[in-house]
Design an enzyme around this catalytic site. Structure first.
Site, PDB file in Angstrom:
ATOM      1  N   GLU A 312      74.132  31.019  43.823  1.00 25.81           N
ATOM      2  CA  GLU A 312      72.683  30.871  43.785  1.00 25.81           C
ATOM      3  C   GLU A 312      72.343  29.399  43.976  1.00 25.81           C
ATOM      4  O   GLU A 312      73.169  28.524  43.708  1.00 25.81           O
ATOM      5  CB  GLU A 312      72.104  31.362  42.452  1.00 25.81           C
ATOM      6  CG  GLU A 312      72.322  32.833  42.173  1.00 25.81           C
ATOM      7  CD  GLU A 312      71.814  33.243  40.801  1.00 25.81           C
ATOM      8  OE1 GLU A 312      71.943  34.422  40.456  1.00 25.81           O
ATOM      9  OE2 GLU A 312      71.294  32.368  40.074  1.00 25.81           O
ATOM     10  N   LYS A 314      70.919  25.860  43.019  1.00 24.04           N
ATOM     11  CA  LYS A 314      70.623  25.105  41.794  1.00 24.04           C
ATOM     12  C   LYS A 314      69.402  24.242  42.088  1.00 24.04           C
ATOM     13  O   LYS A 314      69.475  23.224  42.752  1.00 24.04           O
ATOM     14  CB  LYS A 314      71.814  24.228  41.398  1.00 24.04           C
ATOM     15  CG  LYS A 314      71.536  23.331  40.178  1.00 24.04           C
ATOM     16  CD  LYS A 314      71.423  24.146  38.921  1.00 24.04           C
ATOM     17  CE  LYS A 314      71.234  23.242  37.703  1.00 24.04           C
ATOM     18  NZ  LYS A 314      69.865  22.666  37.636  1.00 24.04           N
ATOM     19  N   ARG A 319      63.174  25.634  33.726  1.00 19.00           N
ATOM     20  CA  ARG A 319      63.452  27.030  33.393  1.00 19.00           C
ATOM     21  C   ARG A 319      62.225  27.665  32.733  1.00 19.00           C
ATOM     22  O   ARG A 319      61.574  27.053  31.890  1.00 19.00           O
ATOM     23  CB  ARG A 319      64.636  27.057  32.428  1.00 19.00           C
ATOM     24  CG  ARG A 319      65.298  28.396  32.208  1.00 19.00           C
ATOM     25  CD  ARG A 319      66.372  28.657  33.221  1.00 19.00           C
ATOM     26  NE  ARG A 319      67.187  29.803  32.833  1.00 19.00           N
ATOM     27  CZ  ARG A 319      68.378  29.701  32.263  1.00 19.00           C
ATOM     28  NH1 ARG A 319      68.896  28.527  31.990  1.00 19.00           N
ATOM     29  NH2 ARG A 319      69.067  30.798  31.973  1.00 19.00           N
ATOM     30  N   ARG A 334      62.184  26.565  28.357  1.00 20.67           N
ATOM     31  CA  ARG A 334      63.545  26.684  27.835  1.00 20.67           C
ATOM     32  C   ARG A 334      63.575  26.489  26.323  1.00 20.67           C
ATOM     33  O   ARG A 334      64.406  27.075  25.638  1.00 20.67           O
ATOM     34  CB  ARG A 334      64.436  25.650  28.526  1.00 20.67           C
ATOM     35  CG  ARG A 334      65.857  25.608  28.013  1.00 20.67           C
ATOM     36  CD  ARG A 334      66.707  24.757  28.919  1.00 20.67           C
ATOM     37  NE  ARG A 334      67.940  24.354  28.281  1.00 20.67           N
ATOM     38  CZ  ARG A 334      68.930  23.729  28.891  1.00 20.67           C
ATOM     39  NH1 ARG A 334      68.807  23.433  30.172  1.00 20.67           N
ATOM     40  NH2 ARG A 334      70.021  23.383  28.253  1.00 20.67           N
ATOM     41  N   PHE A 403      65.672  34.654  39.084  1.00 21.89           N
ATOM     42  CA  PHE A 403      67.095  34.846  39.348  1.00 21.89           C
ATOM     43  C   PHE A 403      67.775  35.823  38.397  1.00 21.89           C
ATOM     44  O   PHE A 403      68.955  36.125  38.563  1.00 21.89           O
ATOM     45  CB  PHE A 403      67.842  33.503  39.338  1.00 21.89           C
ATOM     46  CG  PHE A 403      67.744  32.737  38.056  1.00 21.89           C
ATOM     47  CD1 PHE A 403      68.576  33.030  36.988  1.00 21.89           C
ATOM     48  CD2 PHE A 403      66.834  31.703  37.925  1.00 21.89           C
ATOM     49  CE1 PHE A 403      68.491  32.312  35.808  1.00 21.89           C
ATOM     50  CE2 PHE A 403      66.739  30.977  36.747  1.00 21.89           C
ATOM     51  CZ  PHE A 403      67.575  31.282  35.683  1.00 21.89           C
ATOM     52  N   ARG A 476      76.800  28.964  26.407  1.00 23.93           N
ATOM     53  CA  ARG A 476      77.199  28.096  27.514  1.00 23.93           C
ATOM     54  C   ARG A 476      78.694  28.339  27.742  1.00 23.93           C
ATOM     55  O   ARG A 476      79.542  27.564  27.324  1.00 23.93           O
ATOM     56  CB  ARG A 476      76.926  26.633  27.184  1.00 23.93           C
ATOM     57  CG  ARG A 476      77.074  25.704  28.386  1.00 23.93           C
ATOM     58  CD  ARG A 476      76.983  24.247  27.979  1.00 23.93           C
ATOM     59  NE  ARG A 476      75.700  23.876  27.451  1.00 23.93           N
ATOM     60  CZ  ARG A 476      74.649  23.497  28.191  1.00 23.93           C
ATOM     61  NH1 ARG A 476      74.756  23.462  29.504  1.00 23.93           N
ATOM     62  NH2 ARG A 476      73.508  23.159  27.615  1.00 23.93           N
ATOM     63  N   LYS A 482      77.627  25.132  37.014  1.00 21.14           N
ATOM     64  CA  LYS A 482      76.797  24.285  37.882  1.00 21.14           C
ATOM     65  C   LYS A 482      77.726  23.508  38.807  1.00 21.14           C
ATOM     66  O   LYS A 482      78.562  22.741  38.338  1.00 21.14           O
ATOM     67  CB  LYS A 482      75.958  23.318  37.043  1.00 21.14           C
ATOM     68  CG  LYS A 482      74.915  23.970  36.176  1.00 21.14           C
ATOM     69  CD  LYS A 482      74.119  22.952  35.389  1.00 21.14           C
ATOM     70  CE  LYS A 482      74.928  22.340  34.262  1.00 21.14           C
ATOM     71  NZ  LYS A 482      74.103  21.490  33.367  1.00 21.14           N
TER      72      LYS A 482
END
Length: 618
Positions: A312, A314, A319, A334, A403, A476, A482
């Site tokens: 996807e 970045k 967010r 976020r 997304f 995470r 990323k």
């Protein structure tokens, strides 16, 4: 529950340093509150974490130190002013100790401010009053807020004042984190119930003949296993209590916290309904949850780890979590702040495209009139806007790229694979125009080409995701990566610090880092604060090394003579008026302590400008 009882529990917890014993003490507090009504238990859980509102709520007390100092001084008597409070803060180091140092209990004239005040403070009354403080608005609101706080402090004992002052600023300083509360809920409510169920089962005459309970649906829901029939996993199901008792309680509570984002709610359900009730918690429109997060990736190792890689774009945006019932739309940042009003065009777009209840994950990107992406700071200008929104809308254009989907048409989708969630997203919008670009590959060259294309289009790089992964709120992990260009680290000098909290109260927890003003000067300008990257042992070592260089202290803040060089990593350098360098580091982290470097080796502002703008360094 009397607030004095709560405060005494807090002070007992504060005196303990061992993690397991702290968890035990918190569990004891929760079970004590657990003998009372649901609201009291829920409030105690929030208070012990240092919050008045659930994590999903965007409501805040918004009480700054200045107003709190004035209120404490007012409650302490006519011979005390805010300057005296600040002097004591410099002496004691934290506001709780300052509040406890005054004889506050027994002030007269309370009825003029809080006519419904009980004879003694209760947890419920403190909660009700603080919520009234948060709700005060309009003309005279600051005076009303001060009077409400005055009413609390005027009745507070020394221990109550200590805890109340910390709670108001959200700084409990007792070493109780989210993991502590989670484990306390387990030991206080889940394990005792499981033991009782076990004893009941063992007492049955035919216990040996009872076959083990089958639990595929619960295991799938807790573990995230998506290999069985995933179409069933999105249906609403009620859990069998006998079955749910066999599931790992830690996983059950953790998942309930992820889905509800409300520790008070989870504690109450754990007490009243046990694991079965926790398993049945589902997402709710208007109750945002933590976003799933990504780790930085240096290469394309994901190809060797996963069966395939989802690519996807970045974006350099912000967010947002989108909640819609098919008609009205709410947007959350976020940090779960309600940003619906500042982003009217996003609300309009979703209202037109989505006609069923849904919770979506998306990125908002600022773009030029030509559609080219603009810097992240431009998005923040829109997020922070409270007035003249229409004018700002004309000034900064926004696009939204959806997304992921967490919930569609009364079905939670957290536990189905990403590839299936993307398919449901495509069906929801009936187009790919509103969606972030998405492709599957097993070829490292395709990943490299996608990254190059994203960079050439002005984006940050690409996201690499495991297409078989579930959505884990607040996690995470290794399932989202990323993949961005490598960023150089900076050698910076520590010029300030802030004392830590809880177990880290005796070490510096946050550091101000600075660059040289010019290449040939020993003057420095700050680039921001960094609080991550160091272990507890490293923090202790660095604190001891910095102590001889302390210039001055003011409460929690310490000014430090430039002497110790640290290597700092970051994601981006931004222009910022917050720091005197004119720049700020986005997501900084300490990579290491550079004892091999002198302050003359610290990077200069000219290099910072070069990294930011491409200007040649001096």
């Amino acid at each position: 529950m009397q607030f004095d009882d709560f405060a005494n529990h807090v002070i007992t917890i504060e005196a303990e340093s061992a993690d397991l014993e702290i968890t035990s003490l918190v569990s004891k507090l929760l079970t004590t509150a657990g003998n009372m009504d649901d609201k009291t238990l829920s409030t105690v859980v929030r208070f012990i974490k240092g919050t008045v509102f659930p994590a999903w709520s965007s409501q805040t007390l918004d009480i700054g130190p200045a107003l709190l100092h004035t209120t404490i001084a007012q409650a302490a008597g006519p011979n005390v002013d805010s300057a005296d409070v600040e002097n004591r803060l410099a002496e004691y180091g934290e506001i709780g100790a300052v509040a406890a140092s005054y004889d506050l209990n027994g002030q007269q004239g309370l009825s003029a401010f809080t006519p419904s005040t009980p004879d003694s403070l209760t947890v419920g009354h403190v909660d009700k009053t603080l919520r009234a403080v948060a709700s005060a608005s309009g003309d005279g609101s600051e005076s009303r807020r001060r009077n409400l706080l005055f009413g609390l402090f005027s009745q507070a004992s020394s221990s109550e004042a200590r805890v109340l002052a910390r709670l108001i600023l959200g700084e409990m300083r007792i070493g109780v984190g989210t993991g502590t509360v989670r484990d306390a809920i387990i030991s206080g409510f889940i394990e005792p119930a499981a033991d009782a169920d076990k004893k009941t089962l063992e007492s049955r005459e035919d216990a040996k003949s009872v076959p083990p309970a089958s639990q595929p649906e619960i295991t799938n829901k807790i573990s995230g296993d998506t290999s069985p029939n995933t179409s069933e996993s999105v249906q609403t199901k009620k859990s069998d209590p006998d079955t749910s008792s066999n599931v790992d309680p830690s996983a059950v509570v953790e998942r309930a916290l992820q889905v509800s984002n409300d520790y008070g709610m989870v504690a109450t359900i754990a007490r009243n309904q046990g694991q079965a009730g926790l398993i049945d918690i589902s997402l709710e429109l208007g109750r945002p949850i933590q976003a799933m997060l990504a780790q930085a990736a240096d290469g394309v190792d994901a190809v060797d780890t996963w069966d395939a890689v989802a690519i996807e774009t970045k974006f350099d945006g912000a967010r947002v979590q989108i909640h819609t019932d098919g008609e009205s739309v709410s947007l959350y940042s976020r940090n779960m702040e309600d940003v619906t009003d500042p982003l009217p065009e996003i609300v309009e777009f979703i209202s037109q495209k989505v006609t069923v209840p849904a919770i979506l994950d998306a990125e908002v990107v600022a773009v030029s009139d030509d559609g080219d992406p603009l810097a992240f700071q431009e998005v923040l200008r829109r997020f922070r806007r409270k007035y003249d929104i229409d004018a700002m809308r004309e000034s900064v254009n926004l696009n939204v790229y959806v997304f992921d989907c967490l919930h569609i048409d009364d079905a939670d989708l957290l536990d189905i694979p990403l590839r299936e969630r993307r398919e449901k997203l495509r069906e929801l919008f009936n187009t790919t125009d509103a969606l972030s670009p998405f492709q599957l590959t097993t070829d490292p060259n395709v990943i490299a080409q996608a990254r190059s294309k994203a960079l050439s289009n002005g984006h940050e790089g690409v996201m690499l995701k495991d297409p078989d992964s579930t959505y884990n709120p607040g996690s995470r992990g290794q399932h989202w990566l990323k993949h961005k260009p490598d960023v150089e680290t900076l050698d910076l000098v520590v010029t300030g610090a802030e004392w830590g909290e809880g177990r880290r109260a005796n070490v510096f927890g946050t550091f101000v880092v600075s660059a040289r003003t010019t290449a040939d000067e020993q003057q420095f300008n700050s680039l921001g604060k960094v609080a991550t990257g160091l272990t507890d042992d490293q923090l202790t070592t660095l604190t001891e090394q910095l102590r001889p260089h302390v210039r001055s202290e003011d409460g929690q803040t310490v000014m430090i003579e430039p002497a110790i060089v640290v290597e700092v990593g970051y994601e981006e350098i931004q222009r910022s008026p917050t720091y005197d360098s004119g720049f700020a580091l986005r997501f900084p982290r300490v990579v290491g302590i550079r004892h091999d470097k002198a302050i003359s080796d610290v990077d200069s502002l000219s290099r910072i400008k070069h990294l930011t703008t491409g200007e040649s360094p001096d």
